[in-house]
Write a protein that holds these residues in place. Structure first.
Motif, short mmCIF file in Angstrom:
data_model
loop_
_atom_site.label_atom_id
_atom_site.label_comp_id
_atom_site.label_asym_id
_atom_site.label_seq_id
_atom_site.Cartn_x
_atom_site.Cartn_y
_atom_site.Cartn_z
N PHE A 92 0.83 -1.20 0.00
CA PHE A 92 0.00 0.00 0.00
C PHE A 92 0.87 1.26 0.00
O PHE A 92 0.50 2.29 -0.56
CB PHE A 92 -0.91 0.01 1.23
N TYR A 97 -2.58 2.49 -6.43
CA TYR A 97 -3.77 1.76 -6.86
C TYR A 97 -4.85 2.75 -7.28
O TYR A 97 -4.99 3.83 -6.70
CB TYR A 97 -4.31 0.88 -5.73
N GLY A 99 -7.93 2.36 -6.83
CA GLY A 99 -8.96 2.39 -5.78
C GLY A 99 -8.88 1.14 -4.93
O GLY A 99 -7.97 0.32 -5.07
N TRP A 100 -9.87 0.97 -4.05
CA TRP A 100 -9.85 -0.15 -3.12
C TRP A 100 -9.86 -1.50 -3.84
O TRP A 100 -9.33 -2.49 -3.34
CB TRP A 100 -11.04 -0.05 -2.16
N ALA A 103 -6.48 -2.57 -4.47
CA ALA A 103 -5.87 -2.91 -3.18
C ALA A 103 -6.29 -4.31 -2.74
O ALA A 103 -5.49 -5.08 -2.20
CB ALA A 103 -6.26 -1.88 -2.12
N LEU A 153 -7.67 -0.80 5.00
CA LEU A 153 -8.54 -0.20 3.98
C LEU A 153 -9.15 1.12 4.45
O LEU A 153 -9.25 2.07 3.67
CB LEU A 153 -9.64 -1.20 3.60
N GLU A 156 -6.34 3.75 4.25
CA GLU A 156 -5.87 4.12 2.92
C GLU A 156 -6.95 4.72 2.03
O GLU A 156 -6.67 5.56 1.18
CB GLU A 156 -5.26 2.90 2.22
N TYR A 157 -8.21 4.27 2.20
CA TYR A 157 -9.23 4.63 1.21
C TYR A 157 -10.41 5.38 1.80
O TYR A 157 -11.37 5.67 1.09
CB TYR A 157 -9.69 3.38 0.46
N LEU A 159 -12.94 4.69 3.56
CA LEU A 159 -14.28 4.14 3.54
C LEU A 159 -14.99 4.48 4.85
O LEU A 159 -14.36 4.65 5.89
CB LEU A 159 -14.21 2.62 3.36
N SER A 214 -15.19 5.14 -3.24
CA SER A 214 -14.05 5.13 -4.14
C SER A 214 -12.88 5.75 -3.46
O SER A 214 -12.98 6.32 -2.39
CB SER A 214 -14.38 5.91 -5.44
N ALA A 215 -11.71 5.63 -4.13
CA ALA A 215 -10.50 6.20 -3.53
C ALA A 215 -10.61 7.70 -3.46
O ALA A 215 -11.25 8.33 -4.30
CB ALA A 215 -9.29 5.79 -4.36
#
Length: 215
Positions: A92, A97, A99-100, A103, A153, A156-157, A159, A214-215
């Protein structure tokens, strides 16, 4: 549904922690020996005597740190988990990337690579019946793993944290674990067509759960 655990796993149940470098190296040799033997003879045939012989230590040295073979196996499993999460975290950090979804593919790729190359990894799938609670006394192994990956996750993203996210990641981990086991039953190196299907399955499922994320 209670939230997935994201904290670090507790220390393995050593009789005592090694305080000297020499003792720490000896413990690592025991863990390496246990991992090799799990691949060679399986858990049922594993014994502390075999571990001591393979590690080149006296049986008393084994019992100095571990009460039984389950404790050593538990320590090996936890070491695998830490390496797995660490290697995913490095991916990571160093890879970009879209998006997820990419990943998630990277997580699966890391799992497959460790299964192929890390002694003992294939014998201690995190959800296997050697002991469903090797990592935590309450939560089963895959729930612990799902919690660790959820943390990555989320970090990093971005969510949205929720019980629905917890459940979605847990189901994805369970489904991925089952399909990847099939891949390695079909081919010792992991049947690539089944690995690809595992990625499609998890992507499709999570895409429905993460609608709009989304990222």
């Amino acid at each position: 549904m209670p939230p997935l655990p994201v904290e670090e796993p507790e220390e393995a149940p050593l009789r005592r922690q090694p305080t000297q470098r020499r003792s720490a190296r000896r413990v690592e040799r025991m863990l390496d020996a246990c991992a090799d033997l799990l691949d060679e003879v399986g858990y049922d045939a594993l014994s502390t005597t075999r571990i001591a012989e393979r590690a080149g230590v006296a049986i008393g040295s084994v019992y100095q740190f571990f009460p039984d073979k389950r404790a050593i196996t538990q320590a090996v499993t936890r070491r695998h988990v830490e390496r797995f999460v660490s290697r995913v975290g490095r991916r990571f950090l160093w890879e970009d990337y879209a998006g997820w979804w990419d990943a998630v593919d990277a997580i699966i790729d890391e799992y497959v690579e460790m299964h192929r190359t890390v002694p003992g990894f294939r014998s201690l799938h995190f959800g296997d019946v050697v002991d469903l609670n090797l990592l935590d006394g309450v939560a089963d192994n895959n729930t612990v793993i799902a919690g660790r990956l959820r943390g990555l996750l989320l970090q990093e993203y971005g969510l949205t944290d929720s019980e629905e996210l917890d459940l979605a990641i847990l189901v994805a981990v369970e489904a991925g674990d089952a399909v990847l086991k099939l891949a390695f039953r079909r081919d010792p190196a992991g049947a690539p067509e089944i690995v690809a299907e595992a990625k499609r399955l998890i992507r499709g499922y999570l895409n429905r759960q993460f609608a709009g994320a989304s990222a």
